[in-house]
Write a protein that holds these residues in place. Structure first.
Motif, PDB file in Angstrom:
ATOM      1  N   CYS A 237       8.210  -4.044  -2.304  1.00  0.00           N
ATOM      2  CA  CYS A 237       6.977  -4.082  -1.522  1.00  0.00           C
ATOM      3  C   CYS A 237       6.829  -2.798  -0.708  1.00  0.00           C
ATOM      4  O   CYS A 237       7.824  -2.250  -0.227  1.00  0.00           O
ATOM      5  CB  CYS A 237       6.964  -5.287  -0.582  1.00  0.00           C
ATOM      6  SG  CYS A 237       6.833  -6.872  -1.422  1.00  0.00           S
ATOM      7  N   ILE A 239       3.467  -0.099   1.367  1.00  0.00           N
ATOM      8  CA  ILE A 239       2.104   0.002   1.871  1.00  0.00           C
ATOM      9  C   ILE A 239       1.181   0.436   0.740  1.00  0.00           C
ATOM     10  O   ILE A 239       1.623   1.085  -0.227  1.00  0.00           O
ATOM     11  CB  ILE A 239       2.048   0.998   3.056  1.00  0.00           C
ATOM     12  CG1 ILE A 239       0.719   0.882   3.804  1.00  0.00           C
ATOM     13  CG2 ILE A 239       2.317   2.423   2.591  1.00  0.00           C
ATOM     14  CD1 ILE A 239       0.735   1.594   5.157  1.00  0.00           C
ATOM     15  N   ASP A 240      -0.092   0.090   0.825  1.00  0.00           N
ATOM     16  CA  ASP A 240      -1.009   0.377  -0.282  1.00  0.00           C
ATOM     17  C   ASP A 240      -1.201   1.871  -0.542  1.00  0.00           C
ATOM     18  O   ASP A 240      -1.637   2.269  -1.624  1.00  0.00           O
ATOM     19  CB  ASP A 240      -2.347  -0.320  -0.088  1.00  0.00           C
ATOM     20  CG  ASP A 240      -3.028  -0.002   1.237  1.00  0.00           C
ATOM     21  OD1 ASP A 240      -2.540   0.901   1.962  1.00  0.00           O
ATOM     22  OD2 ASP A 240      -4.038  -0.654   1.558  1.00  0.00           O
ATOM     23  N   ARG A 243       0.730   2.748  -3.695  1.00  0.00           N
ATOM     24  CA  ARG A 243       0.577   1.919  -4.905  1.00  0.00           C
ATOM     25  C   ARG A 243       0.616   2.729  -6.192  1.00  0.00           C
ATOM     26  O   ARG A 243       0.958   2.197  -7.249  1.00  0.00           O
ATOM     27  CB  ARG A 243      -0.728   1.111  -4.839  1.00  0.00           C
ATOM     28  CG  ARG A 243      -1.995   1.923  -4.888  1.00  0.00           C
ATOM     29  CD  ARG A 243      -3.197   1.026  -5.253  1.00  0.00           C
ATOM     30  NE  ARG A 243      -3.424   0.013  -4.257  1.00  0.00           N
ATOM     31  CZ  ARG A 243      -4.311   0.103  -3.260  1.00  0.00           C
ATOM     32  NH1 ARG A 243      -5.018   1.219  -3.120  1.00  0.00           N
ATOM     33  NH2 ARG A 243      -4.487  -0.869  -2.417  1.00  0.00           N
ATOM     34  N   ASP A 244       0.262   4.020  -6.133  1.00  0.00           N
ATOM     35  CA  ASP A 244       0.217   4.820  -7.352  1.00  0.00           C
ATOM     36  C   ASP A 244       1.302   5.885  -7.409  1.00  0.00           C
ATOM     37  O   ASP A 244       1.215   6.815  -8.222  1.00  0.00           O
ATOM     38  CB  ASP A 244      -1.157   5.490  -7.478  1.00  0.00           C
ATOM     39  CG  ASP A 244      -2.279   4.475  -7.655  1.00  0.00           C
ATOM     40  OD1 ASP A 244      -2.063   3.493  -8.387  1.00  0.00           O
ATOM     41  OD2 ASP A 244      -3.353   4.663  -7.048  1.00  0.00           O
ATOM     42  N   GLU A 260       4.397  -4.916  -5.197  1.00  0.00           N
ATOM     43  CA  GLU A 260       3.283  -5.422  -4.398  1.00  0.00           C
ATOM     44  C   GLU A 260       3.083  -4.522  -3.180  1.00  0.00           C
ATOM     45  O   GLU A 260       4.054  -4.081  -2.563  1.00  0.00           O
ATOM     46  CB  GLU A 260       3.571  -6.854  -3.945  1.00  0.00           C
ATOM     47  CG  GLU A 260       2.417  -7.535  -3.234  1.00  0.00           C
ATOM     48  CD  GLU A 260       2.680  -8.999  -2.935  1.00  0.00           C
ATOM     49  OE1 GLU A 260       1.747  -9.694  -2.490  1.00  0.00           O
ATOM     50  OE2 GLU A 260       3.833  -9.456  -3.145  1.00  0.00           O
ATOM     51  N   THR A 261       1.822  -4.241  -2.849  1.00  0.00           N
ATOM     52  CA  THR A 261       1.533  -3.409  -1.689  1.00  0.00           C
ATOM     53  C   THR A 261       0.603  -4.140  -0.727  1.00  0.00           C
ATOM     54  O   THR A 261      -0.127  -5.052  -1.122  1.00  0.00           O
ATOM     55  CB  THR A 261       0.891  -2.075  -2.097  1.00  0.00           C
ATOM     56  OG1 THR A 261      -0.348  -2.329  -2.778  1.00  0.00           O
ATOM     57  CG2 THR A 261       1.821  -1.275  -3.007  1.00  0.00           C
ATOM     58  N   PHE A 262       0.654  -3.693   0.533  1.00  0.00           N
ATOM     59  CA  PHE A 262      -0.144  -4.312   1.590  1.00  0.00           C
ATOM     60  C   PHE A 262      -0.828  -3.221   2.409  1.00  0.00           C
ATOM     61  O   PHE A 262      -0.353  -2.091   2.474  1.00  0.00           O
ATOM     62  CB  PHE A 262       0.738  -5.163   2.507  1.00  0.00           C
ATOM     63  CG  PHE A 262       1.555  -6.192   1.785  1.00  0.00           C
ATOM     64  CD1 PHE A 262       0.985  -7.400   1.386  1.00  0.00           C
ATOM     65  CD2 PHE A 262       2.889  -5.950   1.483  1.00  0.00           C
ATOM     66  CE1 PHE A 262       1.738  -8.341   0.706  1.00  0.00           C
ATOM     67  CE2 PHE A 262       3.646  -6.891   0.803  1.00  0.00           C
ATOM     68  CZ  PHE A 262       3.073  -8.090   0.412  1.00  0.00           C
ATOM     69  N   SER A 263      -1.909  -3.591   3.052  1.00  0.00           N
ATOM     70  CA  SER A 263      -2.612  -2.650   3.922  1.00  0.00           C
ATOM     71  C   SER A 263      -1.831  -2.455   5.217  1.00  0.00           C
ATOM     72  O   SER A 263      -0.946  -3.256   5.564  1.00  0.00           O
ATOM     73  CB  SER A 263      -4.011  -3.176   4.241  1.00  0.00           C
ATOM     74  OG  SER A 263      -3.926  -4.337   5.058  1.00  0.00           O
TER      75      SER A 263
END
Length: 325
Positions: A237, A239-240, A243-244, A260-263
């Motif tokens: 996991c 931060i968004d 994500r890439d 999985e990423t989060f804001s």
């Protein structure tokens, strides 16, 4: 479970298609776009289960060159084209061939021909139980030792740091003392069969453009520092903003980890005491990424932030329950 089925006659193909529909599988007919050897080689490498709709002998000869060990082989089941018998041939417990044979029986009325000793004697099968609990089995040769003790009329003792719900079956106890098998997320080896639940989450923060090798080194350092099993991890996991990241994604792909990423707002809402950084706050909008990401959907922080070569990592464990049926 990814199931592939191979038939050899029109009648067998009709049954294969019926089973494929019920098992969410893929049916093929030998000689129509595939050969027995080519189909087996591909399915053995890429599927969770192989079902041969035909003679058991054909299946045995086909898979023989590829069979390795029960920890890595896919499930292999032979079903006669009349749908009378379903015979697990490889990976009855760990690979799920016994369960698959029973599922096939429920679909077409075939009799599951189960030959594993624990099943034949109605005894507790520790490896099959481990799979149902979502555990990875370490020290696979030790399965035989636990099963032999139970089959000989003895009692195999379980050690677990988690409460165990339900009543242990005959031949099994969970009452402490010397133990024969244990549930653990740690790599320490006490000589017993180790069953590792896949409940650990790796939280990651990293600088832009980080490579896979740096990720591998940071993960290895965390394992060495904490004594956690690599097999306990199933997800990464972050931060968004990450994500890439190619290196991070390549690391996840190499280990089969979900990603999985989060804001920043989602991470900031995670409750707890974390290693705060003003620099990280200025760049990402939240004071800590790796600890907060690890704990976002987990229950317990296992390892606090550690930094190595532009990567910060932390580990957390999700809530988990273990039970005897």
């Amino acid at each position: 479970m990814t199931v592939r089925l191979l038939a050899f006659t029109q009648k067998g193909m009709e049954l294969a298609r019926r089973l494929a529909a019920e098992l969410s599988g893929e049916a093929a007919r030998c000689g129509e776009g595939c050969t027995l050897d080519a189909w087996t080689a591909d399915a053995f490498a890429n599927a969770d289960a192989l079902v041969y709709v035909g003679a058991a002998g054909i299946a045995v000869r086909a898979v023989a060159p590829y069979a390795g060990n029960k920890a890595s082989d896919p499930a292999v089941v032979a079903v006669d084209e009349c749908g009378r018998f379903a015979v697990p041939l490889l990976s009855g417990h760990l690979g799920g061939a016994n369960r698959l044979a029973r599922r096939i029986g429920a679909v077409c009325g075939a009799l599951p021909v189960i030959t594993t000793a624990t099943d034949a004697n109605g005894a507790f099968a520790v490896d099959e139980w481990a799979v149902r609990q979502g555990c990875c089995v370490l020290d696979v040769p030790r399965i035989k030792r636990v099963s032999a003790k139970i089959l000989a009329g003895g009692t195999a003792v379980l050690r677990s740091p988690w409460p165990v719900a339900g009543t242990p079956p005959a031949g099994v106890a969970a009452d402490g003392g010397a133990f024969d098998f244990e549930l653990t997320v740690h790599s320490a080896d006490a000589g017993a069969l180790r069953l590792v639940p896949r409940i650990a989450v790796l939280g990651v923060g990293c600088r832009r453009g980080i490579g896979q090798q740096a990720m591998e080194e940071a993960f290895a350092a965390l394992l060495a520092q904490s004594g956690l099993c690599a097999e306990a991890f199933y997800k990464v996991c972050s931060i968004d903003l990450k994500r890439d990241e190619p290196g991070l994604r390549a690391f996840c792909a190499a280990h089969g980890f979900a990603f999985e990423t989060f804001s920043a707002a989602q991470l900031a809402a995670v409750e707890g005491r974390f290693s705060s950084s003003g620099f990280v706050q200025s760049v990402t909008g939240v004071d800590n990424v790796c600890e907060r990401a690890a704990l976002r959907n987990a229950e317990t922080l296992l390892v606090k932030k550690t930094a190595r070569s532009g990567v910060t990592v932390a580990a957390a464990a999700e809530h988990w329950e273990v039970r005897f049926a």
